[in-house]
Design a protein around this motif. Structure first.
Motif, PDB file in Angstrom:
ATOM      1  N   TRP A  49       0.162  -0.604   2.585  1.00 12.77           N
ATOM      2  CA  TRP A  49      -0.928  -1.484   2.174  1.00 12.77           C
ATOM      3  C   TRP A  49      -1.500  -1.004   0.838  1.00 12.77           C
ATOM      4  O   TRP A  49      -1.693  -1.777  -0.099  1.00 12.77           O
ATOM      5  N   VAL A  50      -1.708   0.321   0.744  1.00 13.64           N
ATOM      6  CA  VAL A  50      -2.312   0.893  -0.465  1.00 13.64           C
ATOM      7  C   VAL A  50      -1.291   0.952  -1.616  1.00 13.64           C
ATOM      8  O   VAL A  50      -1.612   0.621  -2.754  1.00 13.64           O
ATOM      9  N   MET A  51      -0.055   1.362  -1.304  1.00  8.47           N
ATOM     10  CA  MET A  51       0.944   1.600  -2.355  1.00  8.47           C
ATOM     11  C   MET A  51       1.817   0.378  -2.644  1.00  8.47           C
ATOM     12  O   MET A  51       2.656   0.412  -3.549  1.00  8.47           O
ATOM     13  N   GLY A  52       1.623  -0.685  -1.867  1.00  8.16           N
ATOM     14  CA  GLY A  52       2.513  -1.848  -1.982  1.00  8.16           C
ATOM     15  C   GLY A  52       2.584  -2.413  -3.390  1.00  8.16           C
ATOM     16  O   GLY A  52       3.667  -2.749  -3.876  1.00  8.16           O
ATOM     17  N   MET A  58       1.880  -2.607  11.938  1.00  6.58           N
ATOM     18  CA  MET A  58       1.976  -3.429  10.724  1.00  6.58           C
ATOM     19  C   MET A  58       1.348  -4.812  10.936  1.00  6.58           C
ATOM     20  O   MET A  58       1.023  -5.506   9.970  1.00  6.58           O
ATOM     21  N   HIS A  59       1.227  -5.233  12.168  1.00  7.48           N
ATOM     22  CA  HIS A  59       0.979  -6.649  12.436  1.00  7.48           C
ATOM     23  C   HIS A  59      -0.359  -7.172  11.926  1.00  7.48           C
ATOM     24  O   HIS A  59      -0.438  -8.278  11.383  1.00  7.48           O
ATOM     25  N   THR A  60      -1.430  -6.405  12.111  1.00 11.84           N
ATOM     26  CA  THR A  60      -2.748  -6.915  11.707  1.00 11.84           C
ATOM     27  C   THR A  60      -2.797  -7.154  10.201  1.00 11.84           C
ATOM     28  O   THR A  60      -3.241  -8.210   9.728  1.00 11.84           O
ATOM     29  N   ARG A  61      -2.307  -6.180   9.440  1.00 10.88           N
ATOM     30  CA  ARG A  61      -2.324  -6.353   7.971  1.00 10.88           C
ATOM     31  C   ARG A  61      -1.368  -7.454   7.537  1.00 10.88           C
ATOM     32  O   ARG A  61      -1.649  -8.185   6.588  1.00 10.88           O
ATOM     33  N   SER A 115       9.088  -6.877   7.926  1.00 13.06           N
ATOM     34  CA  SER A 115       8.163  -7.401   6.907  1.00 13.06           C
ATOM     35  C   SER A 115       7.075  -6.416   6.513  1.00 13.06           C
ATOM     36  O   SER A 115       6.441  -6.590   5.468  1.00 13.06           O
ATOM     37  N   GLY A 116       6.854  -5.397   7.338  1.00 16.31           N
ATOM     38  CA  GLY A 116       5.797  -4.438   7.012  1.00 16.31           C
ATOM     39  C   GLY A 116       4.459  -5.136   6.928  1.00 16.31           C
ATOM     40  O   GLY A 116       4.089  -5.929   7.792  1.00 16.31           O
ATOM     41  N   VAL A 117       3.721  -4.853   5.846  1.00 14.88           N
ATOM     42  CA  VAL A 117       2.395  -5.464   5.692  1.00 14.88           C
ATOM     43  C   VAL A 117       2.435  -6.638   4.709  1.00 14.88           C
ATOM     44  O   VAL A 117       1.397  -7.078   4.232  1.00 14.88           O
ATOM     45  N   GLY A 118       3.645  -7.135   4.421  1.00 17.26           N
ATOM     46  CA  GLY A 118       3.740  -8.399   3.693  1.00 17.26           C
ATOM     47  C   GLY A 118       4.088  -8.287   2.224  1.00 17.26           C
ATOM     48  O   GLY A 118       3.727  -9.176   1.442  1.00 17.26           O
TER      49      GLY A 118
END
Ligand SMILES: C[S@@+](CC[C@H](N)C(=O)[O-])C[C@H]1O[C@@H](n2cnc3c(N)ncnc32)[C@H](O)[C@@H]1O
Length: 229
Positions: A37-40, A91-94, A67-70
């Motif tokens: 999420w931070v480094m995406g 990963m799902h919520t993000r 898919s990870g966090v998208g």
């Protein structure tokens, strides 16, 4: 693309049972979710040019492995539907939040790429980035990708791979393989994924090798391209 069942949707919480292919780690699962999420944005910046080419002109419904966090939502067409094969519940919520923000109709399937619960020949396109390094059995995943793609359907990928033998990058990949795999939930920097994709029985494979420049040395050897079922 047709799918017979929608097992989990944007509004349904999902849990993954431990399987031979994926085991949940509460600590590392949360860490990886936050890390990507931070480094995406940074990681995507390094891969964007190749991803833009590989993920160009995707159809309205896309199946994505891991898919990870998208990270790849930005490459989907407006109003797209994404079927996310994502066994990691952390990963799902993000991922849901990111899909909502981009207006993507998201369906999460908490299954592994080695056993995709979609019918044969039901998908026009499958995509993946930085996933075939992490799956337990990339050959089995590619067989599943071919099975779910309709004839002529497209697998588009951007993955990191083993560097050229004898190079400092390759030595570093070897030296750091165990802590790297531990931190990043099974990720291997030592895979010949070009070979795996080429030997998977697609009718045509177009891929190129390239290097990125990042401080994460084991991560710097990449491939990107497409394979036609
Ligand atoms: C390094 S992350 C990449 C996430 C995202 N694709 C990106 O580019 O940022 C690897 C992803 O693969 C998922 N994964 C791991 N094993 C898997 C498997 N057997 N089948 C499908 N996905 C898997 C992980 O849960 C994680 O979301």
């Amino acid at each position: 693309m047709t799918t017979r069942t929608r097992q989990s949707t944007t509004s349904t919480p999902t849990r993954t049972r431990a399987s031979a292919e994926f085991v949940e780690h509460p600590g590392r699962g949360r860490f990886n979710s936050a890390f990507f999420w931070v480094m995406g944005g940074y990681i995507n910046g390094l891969m964007h040019e190749r991803k833009s080419a590989a993920f160009a002109d995707l159809p309205p419904t896309v199946v994505e492995l891991g898919s990870g966090v998208g990270a790849n939502l930005r490459y989907l067409p407006t109003g797209a539907r994404l079927v996310a094969i994502e066994p990691n519940p952390y990963m799902h919520t993000r991922l849901r939040r990111a899909a909502r923000a981009r207006g993507v109709d998201l369906e999460i399937r908490s299954v592994v790429g080695e056993r995709i619960d979609l019918p044969d020949a039901s998908a026009d396109a499958v995509i993946s980035s930085l996933v075939l390094c992490s799956v337990r059995d990339p050959h089995a995943v590619l067989a599943e990708v071919r099975r779910v793609l309709r004839p002529g359907g497209r697998f588009s990928f951007a993955e990191h791979v083993a560097a050229t033998p004898g190079t400092p990058t390759r030595w570093t990949q070897r030296a750091l393989r165990r802590p790297w795999a531990w931190v990043f939930e099974g990720c291997s920097c030592e895979r010949d994924l070009a070979g795996v994709i080429r030997s998977a029985g697609f009718t045509r494979v177009d891929l190129s090798h390239y290097r990125i420049r990042s401080p994460f040395l084991p991560f710097n050897a990449h491939i990107a391209g497409t394979a036609i079922a």
